[in-house]
Scaffold this motif. Structure first.
Motif, short mmCIF file in Angstrom:
data_model
loop_
_atom_site.label_atom_id
_atom_site.label_comp_id
_atom_site.label_asym_id
_atom_site.label_seq_id
_atom_site.Cartn_x
_atom_site.Cartn_y
_atom_site.Cartn_z
N ILE A 31 0.85 -1.19 0.00
CA ILE A 31 0.00 0.00 0.00
C ILE A 31 0.88 1.24 0.00
CG2 ILE A 31 -1.85 1.26 1.16
CD1 ILE A 31 -2.73 -1.33 2.45
N ASN A 32 0.63 2.13 -0.92
CA ASN A 32 1.34 3.40 -0.92
C ASN A 32 0.64 4.38 0.02
OD1 ASN A 32 3.47 2.66 -2.57
ND2 ASN A 32 2.39 3.20 -4.45
N ALA A 33 0.20 5.50 -0.47
CA ALA A 33 -0.41 6.50 0.40
C ALA A 33 -1.74 6.02 0.96
CB ALA A 33 -0.61 7.80 -0.35
N MET A 34 -2.00 6.41 2.19
CA MET A 34 -3.31 6.20 2.82
C MET A 34 -3.76 7.55 3.36
SD MET A 34 -2.70 2.57 4.80
CE MET A 34 -4.40 2.01 4.72
N ASP A 35 -5.04 7.83 3.22
CA ASP A 35 -5.56 9.16 3.56
C ASP A 35 -6.89 9.05 4.28
OD1 ASP A 35 -4.84 9.21 0.28
OD2 ASP A 35 -3.63 10.51 1.55
N TRP A 36 -7.20 10.12 4.98
CA TRP A 36 -8.54 10.31 5.53
C TRP A 36 -9.16 11.55 4.90
CZ3 TRP A 36 -11.13 6.89 8.43
CH2 TRP A 36 -10.39 5.91 9.11
N TYR A 37 -10.38 11.40 4.43
CA TYR A 37 -11.18 12.49 3.91
C TYR A 37 -12.43 12.62 4.79
CZ TYR A 37 -8.59 12.56 -0.55
OH TYR A 37 -7.63 12.67 -1.52
N ARG A 38 -13.11 13.74 4.66
CA ARG A 38 -14.39 13.89 5.33
C ARG A 38 -15.33 14.69 4.45
NH1 ARG A 38 -12.68 17.90 10.37
NH2 ARG A 38 -12.37 19.82 9.13
N GLN A 39 -16.61 14.45 4.68
CA GLN A 39 -17.64 15.18 3.94
C GLN A 39 -18.78 15.52 4.88
OE1 GLN A 39 -19.09 13.23 0.40
NE2 GLN A 39 -19.78 15.18 -0.46
N ARG A 43 -21.50 19.88 1.72
CA ARG A 43 -20.15 20.34 1.41
C ARG A 43 -19.40 19.29 0.60
NH1 ARG A 43 -17.23 23.35 6.31
NH2 ARG A 43 -16.05 24.04 4.50
N GLN A 44 -18.36 19.72 -0.07
CA GLN A 44 -17.54 18.78 -0.85
C GLN A 44 -16.66 17.95 0.08
OE1 GLN A 44 -15.38 21.21 -3.70
NE2 GLN A 44 -16.88 20.74 -5.28
N ARG A 45 -16.29 16.78 -0.41
CA ARG A 45 -15.36 15.95 0.34
C ARG A 45 -14.00 16.64 0.37
NH1 ARG A 45 -15.32 9.54 -0.82
NH2 ARG A 45 -17.53 10.02 -0.51
N GLU A 46 -13.38 16.63 1.56
CA GLU A 46 -12.10 17.31 1.71
C GLU A 46 -11.07 16.38 2.34
OE1 GLU A 46 -12.20 20.66 4.36
OE2 GLU A 46 -13.12 19.52 6.00
N LEU A 47 -9.81 16.59 1.97
CA LEU A 47 -8.71 15.82 2.53
C LEU A 47 -8.41 16.32 3.93
CD1 LEU A 47 -6.43 13.73 2.17
CD2 LEU A 47 -5.05 15.58 1.18
N THR A 90 -17.80 17.63 12.57
CA THR A 90 -18.87 16.69 12.28
C THR A 90 -18.94 16.42 10.78
OG1 THR A 90 -20.19 17.35 14.19
CG2 THR A 90 -21.37 16.34 12.34
N ALA A 91 -18.87 15.13 10.42
CA ALA A 91 -18.86 14.74 9.02
C ALA A 91 -18.82 13.21 8.94
CB ALA A 91 -17.63 15.31 8.29
N VAL A 92 -18.99 12.71 7.73
CA VAL A 92 -18.68 11.31 7.46
C VAL A 92 -17.20 11.26 7.06
CG1 VAL A 92 -19.16 9.28 6.06
CG2 VAL A 92 -21.03 10.81 6.73
N TYR A 93 -16.46 10.41 7.72
CA TYR A 93 -15.02 10.29 7.47
C TYR A 93 -14.77 9.05 6.61
CZ TYR A 93 -13.90 14.07 10.64
OH TYR A 93 -13.79 15.31 11.23
N SER A 108 -6.99 2.72 -6.71
CA SER A 108 -7.49 3.59 -5.63
C SER A 108 -8.74 2.97 -5.03
CB SER A 108 -7.81 4.97 -6.22
OG SER A 108 -8.40 5.82 -5.27
N TYR A 109 -8.76 2.87 -3.71
CA TYR A 109 -9.91 2.28 -3.02
C TYR A 109 -10.42 3.22 -1.92
CZ TYR A 109 -8.71 -2.14 -5.26
OH TYR A 109 -8.45 -3.11 -6.19
N TRP A 110 -11.72 3.13 -1.67
CA TRP A 110 -12.38 3.91 -0.63
C TRP A 110 -13.11 3.00 0.34
CZ3 TRP A 110 -12.03 9.19 -0.20
CH2 TRP A 110 -11.50 9.89 -1.30
N GLY A 111 -13.14 3.42 1.59
CA GLY A 111 -13.98 2.77 2.57
C GLY A 111 -15.41 3.26 2.46
N GLN A 112 -16.28 2.68 3.28
CA GLN A 112 -17.71 3.01 3.21
C GLN A 112 -18.06 4.25 4.01
OE1 GLN A 112 -16.39 0.83 5.25
NE2 GLN A 112 -17.40 1.13 7.23
N GLY A 113 -17.15 4.71 4.84
CA GLY A 113 -17.38 5.91 5.63
C GLY A 113 -17.86 5.59 7.04
N THR A 114 -17.47 6.45 7.97
CA THR A 114 -17.93 6.33 9.36
C THR A 114 -18.32 7.72 9.86
OG1 THR A 114 -17.36 5.48 11.56
CG2 THR A 114 -15.59 6.54 10.34
#
Length: 120
Positions: A31-39, A43-47, A90-93, A108-114
């Motif tokens: 695995i190369n980079a791993m990131d957390w985003y939130r929405q 609002r738009q999803r942000e890193l 407060t957001a979905v991460y 590139s893969y995404w989780g389902q959000g929490t």
């Protein structure tokens, strides 16, 4: 196929802490980079934060000094320690990862959000 499964979200009061986890599983070579985003709603999803395969990290200005990203390569897991939480956090991460599969292709893969909810 590769799956990312997040955990650790919930409801917390302002000033509190939460720790998010994201475990990757499946047909993984590395695995190369791993990131957390939130929405947040409307609002738009942000890193929020990112960490390279070598462990270099970066954070959004809005969370610097409060959030810490880390990873355990042996477990294919990335964490987000969130301290001094504010209602505006407060957001979905969502967890994101750039995964190299055994055929040496990167996807590139995404989780389902929490959901993270911070009450004032």
């Amino acid at each position: 196929q590769v799956q990312l499964v997040e955990s650790g979200g919930g409801l917390v009061q302002a000033g509190g802490s939460l720790r998010l986890s994201c475990a990757a599983s499946g047909n993984i070579f590395s695995i190369n980079a791993m990131d957390w985003y939130r929405q947040a709603p409307g609002r738009q999803r942000e890193l929020v934060a990112g960490i390279t395969g070598g462990g270099s990290t970066s954070n959004a200005d809005s969370v610097k000094g409060r959030f810490t990203i880390s990873r355990d390569n042996a477990k294919n897991t990335v964490y987000l320690q969130m301290n001094s939480l504010k209602p505006e956090d407060t957001a979905v991460y969502y967890c994101h990862a750039n995964v190299i599969v055994p055929t040496n292709h990167e996807y590139s893969y995404w989780g389902q959000g929490t959901q993270v909810t911070v009450s004032s």
